[in-house]
Design a protein around this motif. Structure first.
Motif, short mmCIF file in Angstrom:
data_model
loop_
_atom_site.label_atom_id
_atom_site.label_comp_id
_atom_site.label_asym_id
_atom_site.label_seq_id
_atom_site.Cartn_x
_atom_site.Cartn_y
_atom_site.Cartn_z
N THR A 1 0.82 -1.20 0.00
CA THR A 1 0.00 0.00 0.00
C THR A 1 0.86 1.26 0.00
O THR A 1 0.65 2.17 -0.82
CB THR A 1 -0.93 0.02 1.23
OG1 THR A 1 -1.85 -1.06 1.15
CG2 THR A 1 -1.70 1.33 1.32
N GLU B 1 -6.03 5.10 -0.54
CA GLU B 1 -7.40 4.65 -0.30
C GLU B 1 -7.41 3.29 0.37
O GLU B 1 -8.29 2.99 1.19
CB GLU B 1 -8.17 4.60 -1.62
CG GLU B 1 -9.64 4.25 -1.46
CD GLU B 1 -10.40 4.22 -2.77
OE1 GLU B 1 -11.57 3.80 -2.76
OE2 GLU B 1 -9.83 4.64 -3.80
N GLU B 2 -6.42 2.46 0.04
CA GLU B 2 -6.34 1.14 0.64
C GLU B 2 -6.16 1.20 2.15
O GLU B 2 -6.62 0.31 2.87
CB GLU B 2 -5.17 0.36 0.02
CG GLU B 2 -5.36 0.01 -1.46
CD GLU B 2 -4.17 -0.72 -2.03
OE1 GLU B 2 -3.19 -0.95 -1.29
OE2 GLU B 2 -4.20 -1.04 -3.23
N GLU C 1 -9.35 0.87 3.93
CA GLU C 1 -10.12 -0.34 3.67
C GLU C 1 -9.71 -1.51 4.56
O GLU C 1 -10.33 -2.57 4.49
CB GLU C 1 -9.97 -0.72 2.20
CG GLU C 1 -10.58 0.32 1.25
CD GLU C 1 -10.25 0.04 -0.20
OE1 GLU C 1 -9.35 -0.79 -0.46
OE2 GLU C 1 -10.89 0.65 -1.08
N TYR C 2 -8.68 -1.35 5.38
CA TYR C 2 -8.24 -2.44 6.25
C TYR C 2 -9.30 -2.72 7.31
O TYR C 2 -9.83 -1.80 7.93
CB TYR C 2 -6.92 -2.09 6.93
CG TYR C 2 -5.69 -2.24 6.06
CD1 TYR C 2 -4.71 -3.18 6.35
CD2 TYR C 2 -5.49 -1.43 4.95
CE1 TYR C 2 -3.57 -3.31 5.56
CE2 TYR C 2 -4.37 -1.54 4.15
CZ TYR C 2 -3.41 -2.49 4.47
OH TYR C 2 -2.29 -2.62 3.68
N ASP C 3 -9.60 -3.98 7.52
CA ASP C 3 -10.58 -4.41 8.52
C ASP C 3 -10.01 -4.14 9.92
O ASP C 3 -8.91 -4.59 10.23
CB ASP C 3 -10.86 -5.90 8.34
CG ASP C 3 -11.94 -6.42 9.28
OD1 ASP C 3 -12.27 -5.73 10.26
OD2 ASP C 3 -12.43 -7.53 9.03
N TYR D 1 -13.19 7.02 -1.31
CA TYR D 1 -13.57 5.98 -0.34
C TYR D 1 -14.98 6.22 0.18
O TYR D 1 -15.79 5.29 0.27
CB TYR D 1 -12.57 5.97 0.81
CG TYR D 1 -12.94 5.02 1.93
CD1 TYR D 1 -12.76 3.65 1.79
CD2 TYR D 1 -13.46 5.50 3.13
CE1 TYR D 1 -13.11 2.77 2.81
CE2 TYR D 1 -13.81 4.64 4.15
CZ TYR D 1 -13.62 3.28 3.99
OH TYR D 1 -13.97 2.42 5.01
N LYS E 1 -17.67 5.30 -2.37
CA LYS E 1 -17.86 3.85 -2.45
C LYS E 1 -18.61 3.33 -1.24
O LYS E 1 -19.49 2.46 -1.36
CB LYS E 1 -16.49 3.16 -2.57
CG LYS E 1 -15.85 3.29 -3.93
CD LYS E 1 -14.41 2.84 -3.94
CE LYS E 1 -14.24 1.41 -3.47
NZ LYS E 1 -12.83 0.97 -3.57
N GLU E 2 -18.27 3.84 -0.04
CA GLU E 2 -18.96 3.40 1.17
C GLU E 2 -20.44 3.76 1.12
O GLU E 2 -21.29 2.95 1.49
CB GLU E 2 -18.30 4.03 2.41
CG GLU E 2 -16.98 3.42 2.80
CD GLU E 2 -17.15 1.99 3.30
OE1 GLU E 2 -17.83 1.79 4.32
OE2 GLU E 2 -16.60 1.08 2.66
N PHE F 1 -17.58 2.60 9.15
CA PHE F 1 -16.25 2.29 8.62
C PHE F 1 -15.62 1.11 9.37
O PHE F 1 -14.42 1.08 9.63
CB PHE F 1 -15.33 3.51 8.69
CG PHE F 1 -15.92 4.74 8.08
CD1 PHE F 1 -16.35 4.73 6.76
CD2 PHE F 1 -16.06 5.91 8.81
CE1 PHE F 1 -16.90 5.87 6.18
CE2 PHE F 1 -16.61 7.05 8.24
CZ PHE F 1 -17.03 7.04 6.92
N TYR G 1 -22.93 6.33 5.84
CA TYR G 1 -21.82 5.41 6.03
C TYR G 1 -22.06 4.40 7.17
O TYR G 1 -21.15 3.68 7.56
CB TYR G 1 -20.54 6.21 6.32
CG TYR G 1 -20.37 7.36 5.37
CD1 TYR G 1 -20.17 7.13 4.00
CD2 TYR G 1 -20.46 8.68 5.81
CE1 TYR G 1 -20.04 8.18 3.12
CE2 TYR G 1 -20.33 9.74 4.92
CZ TYR G 1 -20.12 9.48 3.58
OH TYR G 1 -20.00 10.52 2.69
#
Length: 463
Positions: free
Chosen positions: A203, A210-211, A214-216, A278, A281-282, A338, A383
């Motif tokens: 990343t 943006e990644e 996106e991490y959980d 981001y 997309k969310e 998020f 969101y």
């Protein structure tokens, strides 16, 4: 001038020769990278260094920013008090940044003013920088328990402040990577450890920030990472900026990941608006989920929206099912934003005429009365992800051996009337021991209380 460079660095005390006592030579690539970073700082001569650190004072819902006029610290906790430093804070920058945070309604500032000691996340990078350059003032930013998005937004405000003041700023994102990459490491070996390092270096090397968002959160916790939120702030500080990327080194010799990446700001690039992308997309994803939700979640979502926007409690809609109108049961409404919990309130047994009214009642509480969180705001509505758990009848059990974290929730009670509940099948709760311990903590009950009693219950989860 604004932010001209940003660097991602680790902060291992063992890299400091006085502490390492020779072991620092085992991480020579890290030492070489620190020398390169120090040379860079000396070359560009920033007026201000903004440094985000995981080891400053950390609050669940507040970012602490450089309280006081100066601070000092030493490596006395590592047996070397003679290795010390002091810094002067850029108070004008701090004041301007705090004002920007207030205007943006961000929970950040220097309200708890004092002169705290510097932490290792600050001192290790500056130990190497100070060997080459000291003519700077510091802005030290702590992390918080807020979402990755909020960390990115703080970075955007840092960029705005640097631009408004015309400061020549270099940003340092201090943070180790995973701490669980070797059995001999500080947290042993977990599969998430090497996986996190692989992903985060990819990343950060690509510059696709943006990644980062996106991490959980559960994956981050299991990976025992240190600096992810620090990197998110840095990403926000580089929002809409074109950058040249230079990857220096990555290693995990001692079971902890150390990564170095340098970003040179080369101009503006509106296409690198990663947070906007981001959030779009969310919002699209949540709209799709809402459209396909079952009636239980649809009802909870409708009430959350009505309450947050108009403070209205809706009547039971005509489209709810007959079962929702005739069944009485306890229900929990859980709200996430998020990937992070944003509110969760429920009832163990029925308190309303039917489960539909139970959901409406608890949706109001989850979005506005959970004492752990501020009330949900209208801007957050696109969101939010919402789930509803409808509880079955609770039954007394003799021991935790009758529990199953995936099938049963648990209610812990004691003779004083204290009670704590935990739902089943929660991310990050992998064992019965964890489940009972958390439920006891929620109820203010000692795990060793001789009057402790356990009940289990099943739920039907609607998502």
């Amino acid at each position: 001038m604004g932010i001209i460079y940003a660097v991602m660095v680790p902060h291992p005390p063992v890299a400091v020769p006085e502490i390492g006592g020779g072991r620092e030579k085992e991480i020579q690539p890290t030492l070489d990278s620190y020398a390169a970073v120090a040379d860079l700082v000396a070359k560009v001569q920033p007026e201000t260094i903004v440094l985000s650190t995981p080891h400053a004072t950390m609050y669940r819902d507040y970012f602490e920013i450089s309280p006081g006029k100066r601070a000092g610290g030493s490596f006395s906790r590592y047996g070397h008090p003679e290795v010390n430093m002091s810094v002067s804070y850029d108070t004008e920058f701090v004041d301007c940044l705090c004002a920007g945070c207030r205007k943006a309604h961000m929970a950040a500032g220097s309200d708890y003013e004092r002169e705290p000691e510097l932490d290792q996340g600050t001192m290790v990078p500056l130990y190497f920088v100070n060997k080459k350059y000291t003519d700077y003032k510091l802005v030290r930013v702590g992390l918080s328990g807020q979402s990755l998005v909020e960390h990115y937004k703080l970075g955007q405000l840092i960029q705005k402040t640097a631009d408004e003041l015309g400061r020549k700023v270099l940003y340092i994102a201090s943070g180790d990577l995973s701490h669980c990459q070797l059995q001999s490491g500080p947290y042993g070996l977990k599969p998430e450890g090497p996986e996190y390092d692989r992903r985060i270096m990819q990343t950060m090397s690509s510059g696709n920030f943006e990644e980062l968002l996106e991490y959980d959160p559960v994956f981050l916790e299991k990976a025992e990472e240190c600096g992810h939120r620090s990197f998110c702030i840095m990403a926000g500080a580089l929002d809409k900026k074109s950058v040249e990327i230079k990857v220096l080194t990555h290693e995990a010799t001692f079971g902890v990941g150390y990564g170095f990446v340098i970003y040179k700001v080369t101009g503006d690039d509106p296409e690198r608006s990663f947070l906007s992308r981001y959030l779009e997309k969310e919002a699209e994803g949540e709209e799709e989920i809402a459209a396909s939700s079952d009636p239980y979640v649809r009802l909870a979502r409708a009430e959350v929206k009505a309450w947050v926007t108009d403070r209205k409690r809706i009547p039971v809609p005509s489209w709810v099912t007959d079962k929702m109108r005739t069944t009485r049961a306890g229900a929990f409404v859980s709200i996430h934003e998020f990937g992070d919990l944003r509110g969760c309130i429920g009832t163990i047994s029925a308190t309303c005429n039917n489960v539909a009214e139970e959901i409406i009642q608890n949706a109001v509480s989850a979005c506005s009365r959970d004492p752990r969180f501020d009330p949900v705001t209208p801007s957050e509505l696109p969101y939010l992800s919402i789930s509803v758990d409808v509880l079955g009848a609770a039954e007394r059990i003799e021991s935790a051996q009758e529990l199953d974290v995936h099938r049963y929730g648990v209610i812990c009670s004691n003779a004083e009337g204290k009670r704590g509940l935990l739902l089943p099948d929660l991310e990050g709760v992998d064992t019965v021991e964890q489940q009972v311990k958390i439920a006891c903590r929620k109820g203010g009950i000692s795990i060793n209380d001789p009057t402790l009693t356990l009940q289990r219950f099943e739920v039907v989860r609607h998502v």
